[in-house]
Enzyme design. Structure first.
Site, PDB file in Angstrom:
ATOM      1  N   CYS A   1     -11.039  -7.039 -13.975  1.00 29.61           N
ATOM      2  CA  CYS A   1     -11.840  -6.813 -15.345  1.00 29.61           C
ATOM      3  C   CYS A   1     -11.054  -6.972 -16.487  1.00 29.61           C
ATOM      4  CB  CYS A   1     -12.368  -5.414 -15.385  1.00 29.61           C
ATOM      5  SG  CYS A   1     -13.432  -4.660 -13.975  1.00 29.61           S
TER       6      CYS A   1
ATOM      7  N   CYS B   1      -9.178  -1.494 -13.274  1.00 26.18           N
ATOM      8  CA  CYS B   1      -9.627  -2.754 -12.595  1.00 26.18           C
ATOM      9  C   CYS B   1      -8.706  -3.718 -13.278  1.00 26.18           C
ATOM     10  CB  CYS B   1     -11.034  -3.084 -12.523  1.00 26.18           C
ATOM     11  SG  CYS B   1     -11.506  -4.702 -11.727  1.00 26.18           S
TER      12      CYS B   1
ATOM     13  N   CYS C   1       0.482   3.480   2.919  1.00 22.50           N
ATOM     14  CA  CYS C   1       0.977   2.975   4.015  1.00 22.50           C
ATOM     15  C   CYS C   1       2.501   3.296   4.275  1.00 22.50           C
ATOM     16  CB  CYS C   1       0.794   1.412   4.350  1.00 22.50           C
ATOM     17  SG  CYS C   1      -0.784   1.062   4.285  1.00 22.50           S
TER      18      CYS C   1
ATOM     19  N   CYS D   1       0.968  -1.273  -0.111  1.00 26.89           N
ATOM     20  CA  CYS D   1      -0.012   0.165  -0.119  1.00 26.89           C
ATOM     21  C   CYS D   1       0.995   1.300  -0.122  1.00 26.89           C
ATOM     22  CB  CYS D   1      -1.047  -0.166   1.121  1.00 26.89           C
ATOM     23  SG  CYS D   1      -1.759   1.628   1.548  1.00 26.89           S
TER      24      CYS D   1
END
Length: 545
Positions: free
Chosen positions: A456, A453, A110, A107
């Protein structure tokens, strides 16, 4: 079942990366940084309402020596403890107050927080008593259950655990080292700080400069009213600063003739301060929440406004927003008219925001607004939205009046209808969805996707294969719609990408989660042309799901 990315596309409507100077209560997403948990390497953006709750923190009384004896000592040179499911209970159980960050190594937000969090941990070790900061890799299989127990829905999530883990709350403070230190020092103390009757003028000055401050004035620091005030202070301390005194004269705009009991809420907006003498706990909470929030939230680069901005977008009610250039010669005229609208229509469960176009670029992209149409009014309701482009100041009140009377036509965001649509997988947009899906009389499998995405992108060639395989069946259509560029009708519950629905020629609308071309083709074959209520549809859906 297909893994899914949350349905809200990037970027969120608040500032995406505050500078060091502006990192106050902004957690670009706990609304954050707040990406929801997702597949490693794909940082999924949380929706606006995703709205993780932010709450409190407080006193820590365990000696730092206990920390050194814990089985999970920090890595050499680190002030932040590393916890996991194996030692979490032991370490938390040794502290009356401990701060835990749930993070994921992949992340980005983070990683941005990490040096600030470490610096704060190092500084707080010398606090009396020490304040302990820890972290848990919530993406690790070992710790997923632990993350679930603590309501982790996005990274990073920072939790405050009190009373050896008996109580926990979300962290609601800044994300820079200095801000973290100041916030936790305040939270590690009493819920409300006493202002002595002999306090010097700087005590009043600090209240005037601290944003929203809730002060209880009492004849003596005892009794049911005082106890009620302290209980509410303990409950709401994460979001508000509380003080109490027996001498109202030491307060800004103080009056020594005021003996209380009363609660005076100071704020840097609207009427500057407001009083209440209702000490029922529920009533006092509502008074603080309503009085401590601006009638009109300002969307700019000021750190002081970030916490109101976050709460504004967390609110599930109707939102009315005015976007303009704050350098516009008529900006003050717009402000005046918009404030008047807020005063008239806030009672209709509408919250108001005025945004500078320069600071609101994320909002423009998020909501599909056009800078060329500024100044504009944008109203976001539960199932519809409304846009008044190039608005004039004197048009604001009439526009809000029309909205509250239900005479405005909703705005629908749509890509242009394709002039050529001859690919195996047909492109659907908001403006032709009903024609292609509901009114065509055909069996339509429709995928809602997001360009960013990864899931997707993996599904795309599978749907292409399905479409090619069924190209000779004129009663079957395989289609896709970009859910980030088109408004999705309320007929569909799109909570993540990809989401697929099958609408049969008989009128059945079914959600579907096929994994392979073979499964999808089999599902369509079993369900196409079925009539509502037919057993084959029910049984096949059970088989597939």
């Amino acid at each position: 079942m297909w893994p899914r990315a949350p349905a809200t596309p990037p970027p969120p409507p608040w500032p995406s990366k505050p500078s060091a100077a502006s990192r106050s209560a902004l957690r670009r997403l706990d609304l954050d940084d707040g990406r929801r948990q997702g597949t490693e390497g794909e940082e999924n953006h949380a929706p606006l309402l995703c709205s993780p709750a932010m709450a409190s923190s407080t006193a820590f009384a365990a000696a730092f020596a206990l920390l050194l004896l814990a089985s999970s000592a920090a890595a050499e040179g680190e002030a932040v403890l590393t916890l996991d499911a194996g030692n979490f209970t032991e370490v938390v159980g040794a502290h009356d107050f401990i701060v835990v960050e749930f993070y994921a190594p992949w992340c980005g937000h983070c990683n941005q927080l990490a040096p600030e969090y470490e610096a704060a941990a190092a500084a707080l070790r010398s606090h009396d008593p020490p304040v302990v900061l820890a972290k848990v890799d919530a993406s690790a299989d070992l710790n997923r259950g632990l993350a679930g127990e603590h309501g982790v829905q996005g990274y990073p999530t920072i939790r405050i655990l009190r009373d050896r883990g008996a109580r926990s709350h979300n962290y609601a403070g800044p994300r820079d080292a200095a801000g973290i230190v100041a916030y936790l020092k305040r939270q590690a103390g009493p819920a409300s700080v006493e202002i002595a009757a002999s306090a010097s003028p700087p005590a009043a000055d600090s209240i005037a400069n601290d944003g929203v401050v809730v002060v209880g004035v009492f004849p003596e620091l005892s009794g049911s009213e005082f106890e009620s005030f302290m209980a509410v202070a303990e409950k709401m301390r994460a979001d508000y600063d509380f003080r109490h005194t027996t001498d109202a004269g030491v307060l800004p705009r103080g009056d020594r003739t005021v003996r209380g009991p009363l609660v005076r809420l100071f704020k840097p907006f609207d009427e500057l301060f407001v009083d209440s003498q209702d000490f029922d706990r529920d009533a006092l909470e509502k008074f603080i929440e309503s009085s401590g929030f601006p009638t009109v939230v300002t969307f700019d680069t000021s750190p002081a406004n970030q916490k109101y901005l976050l709460k504004y977008f967390d609110n599930a009610g109707t939102k009315a927003m005015l976007f303009l250039s704050f350098s516009d010669d008529r900006a003050e005229e717009f402000r005046t008219q918009f404030h008047e609208a807020a005063n008239q229509y806030s009672a209709n469960n509408i919250s108001f925001l005025i945004g500078d176009v320069t600071a609101s670029q994320g909002a423009f992209q998020y909501f599909g607004l056009k800078e060329s149409e500024v100044p504009l009014v944008f109203i976001l309701a539960s199932k519809s939205k409304y846009i008044k482009p190039t608005v004039e100041p004197d048009q604001i009140l009439p526009y809000l009046k029309e909205f509250t009377e239900g005479t405005l036509a909703p705005h629908v965001k749509s890509e242009p209808i394709p002039e050529v649509n001859d690919q195996p997988v047909k492109t659907v947009v908001a403006d032709n969805l009903r024609e292609v899906v509901f009114n065509s009389g055909k069996n339509v499998l429709l995928e809602f996707y997001a360009p960013w995405c990864g899931h997707c992108q993996k599904l795309a060639p599978i749907l292409e294969e399905v479409a090619v395989s069924l190209k000779d069946d004129e009663d079957v259509v395989i289609a896709k719609m970009d859910g980030t560029a088109n408004d999705v009708p309320s007929d569909f519950a799109v909570e993540g990408y990809p989401s697929m629905y099958f609408y049969s020629s008989g009128g059945n609308l079914l959600p579907y989660d096929g994994r392979t071309a073979e499964e999808i083709i089999d599902f369509i074959t079993k369900n196409k042309g079925s009539r509502p209520g037919e057993a084959t549809t029910t049984e096949s859906v059970k088989d597939e799901l």
